[in-house]
Design a protein around this motif. Structure first.
Motif, mmCIF file in Angstrom:
data_model
loop_
_atom_site.group_PDB
_atom_site.id
_atom_site.type_symbol
_atom_site.label_atom_id
_atom_site.label_comp_id
_atom_site.label_asym_id
_atom_site.label_seq_id
_atom_site.Cartn_x
_atom_site.Cartn_y
_atom_site.Cartn_z
ATOM 1 N N VAL A 22 -8.122 -1.279 -4.546
ATOM 2 C CA VAL A 22 -7.856 0.081 -4.073
ATOM 3 C C VAL A 22 -8.607 1.007 -5.015
ATOM 4 N N LEU A 48 0.846 -1.188 0.000
ATOM 5 C CA LEU A 48 0.000 0.000 0.000
ATOM 6 C C LEU A 48 0.880 1.236 0.000
ATOM 7 N N VAL A 99 -9.577 1.388 0.477
ATOM 8 C CA VAL A 99 -8.836 0.135 0.389
ATOM 9 C C VAL A 99 -9.774 -0.967 0.875
ATOM 10 N N ILE A 148 -5.618 -7.255 0.590
ATOM 11 C CA ILE A 148 -6.197 -6.080 -0.033
ATOM 12 C C ILE A 148 -6.713 -6.528 -1.397
ATOM 13 N N VAL A 170 -10.045 2.206 5.087
ATOM 14 C CA VAL A 170 -9.818 0.767 4.953
ATOM 15 C C VAL A 170 -11.109 0.073 5.364
#
Ligand SMILES: Nc1ncnc2c1ncn2[C@@H]1O[C@H](COP(=O)(O)OP(=O)(O)OP(=O)(O)O)[C@@H](O)[C@H]1O
Ligand SMILES: [Mg+2]
Length: 232
Positions: A224, A28, A214, A221, A38
């Motif tokens: 994004v 990230l 995110v 993850i 997030v």
């Protein structure tokens, strides 16, 4: 733009049973001045990621870099100093010291950096004013509502003018009115002071506050999302 915060192949395994990869391999980049949310379901690794980004926990693999400083090069006291001077934390359960008044809680991080007393007092007053808590400066946490406690905690997180503010479910214990107030405060500090925010929430409704969302799932993850033209 050079990222202010960078995570590279970040993983955290907890030694439970055969081992649990709470975070598998997260990378990230957060440019300065961004508001990052997030989001993702319970247990997907949001808190694990945030704790690593804040240097509250050490990764099993990978590294974090804040303003060019790699956490892996710091010992515990170096990391503690970095947390104290560069990072503002806001937690779900406020974590104010119950024996101290609102203003003493806000002043504490400044006291720890040996800032002159009159400067501490002036900055404390300014911060309490900014979060709308001047009228409760002498109250202890038990004498404050949840929303008020969180506003004091926000003022405390901003005390040392941190490079970045990390917040883990900061509205998790607040009703919707207070939640909106805290998020609005974050947005104001982000806009007016160009402060960088990484905020964890399982409530996707707060995506509207963010420049970047995110998304996480199962310790990874998954996307994004750059959001353009967020409303002011
Ligand atoms: N100290 C620990 N020891 C063992 N397992 C852990 C530990 N901390 C977290 N985990 C596990 O890692 C996974 C991710 O946990 P984490 O707290 O990061 O999730 P989260 O996304 O913050 O969830 P929530 O939205 O419920 O706060 C979970 O499966 C959890 O059980
Ligand atoms: Mg969590």
């Amino acid at each position: 733009m050079e990222p202010i915060l960078r995570a590279e192949g970040l993983g955290r395994r907890f030694p439970v049973g055969d081992g649990v990869w709470a975070l598998k391999k997260a990378s990230l980049s957060v440019p300065a001045g961004r508001f990052v949310l997030v989001a993702g379901p319970s247990g997907c690794g949001k808190t694990t990621l945030l704790n690593l980004l804040g240097g509250l926990d050490r990764p099993t693999r990978g590294d974090v870099e804040l303003r060019g400083v790699r956490y892996s090069t710091l010992d515990e006291s170096g990391l503690a100093r970095l947390r104290r001077t560069e990072i503002g934390f806001v937690f779900q359960f406020f974590n104010l010291l119950s024996d101290l008044t609102a203003e003493e809680n806000v002043a504490l991080p400044m006291r720890m950096t040996h800032m002159p007393r009159d400067e501490v007092a002036a900055r404390t007053a300014m911060l309490l004013e900014a979060v709308g808590m001047s009228h409760r400066a002498r109250h202890t946490p038990y004498e404050l509502s949840g929303g008020e406690q969180q506003r004091v905690a926000v003022a405390r997180a901003l005390a040392n003018d941190p490079t970045i503010i990390l917040a883990d479910e900061p509205t998790g214990n607040l009703d919707s009115k207070n939640s909106t107030e805290v998020m609005d405060l974050f947005r104001r500090f982000n806009r007016e002071r160009k402060q960088t925010f990484v905020v964890v929430s399982h409530d996707p409704a707060f995506a509207e506050y963010a420049d970047v969302v995110v998304w996480m799932q199962d310790g990874e993850i998954t996307s994004v999302e750059e959001r353009e033209g967020r409303p002011s």
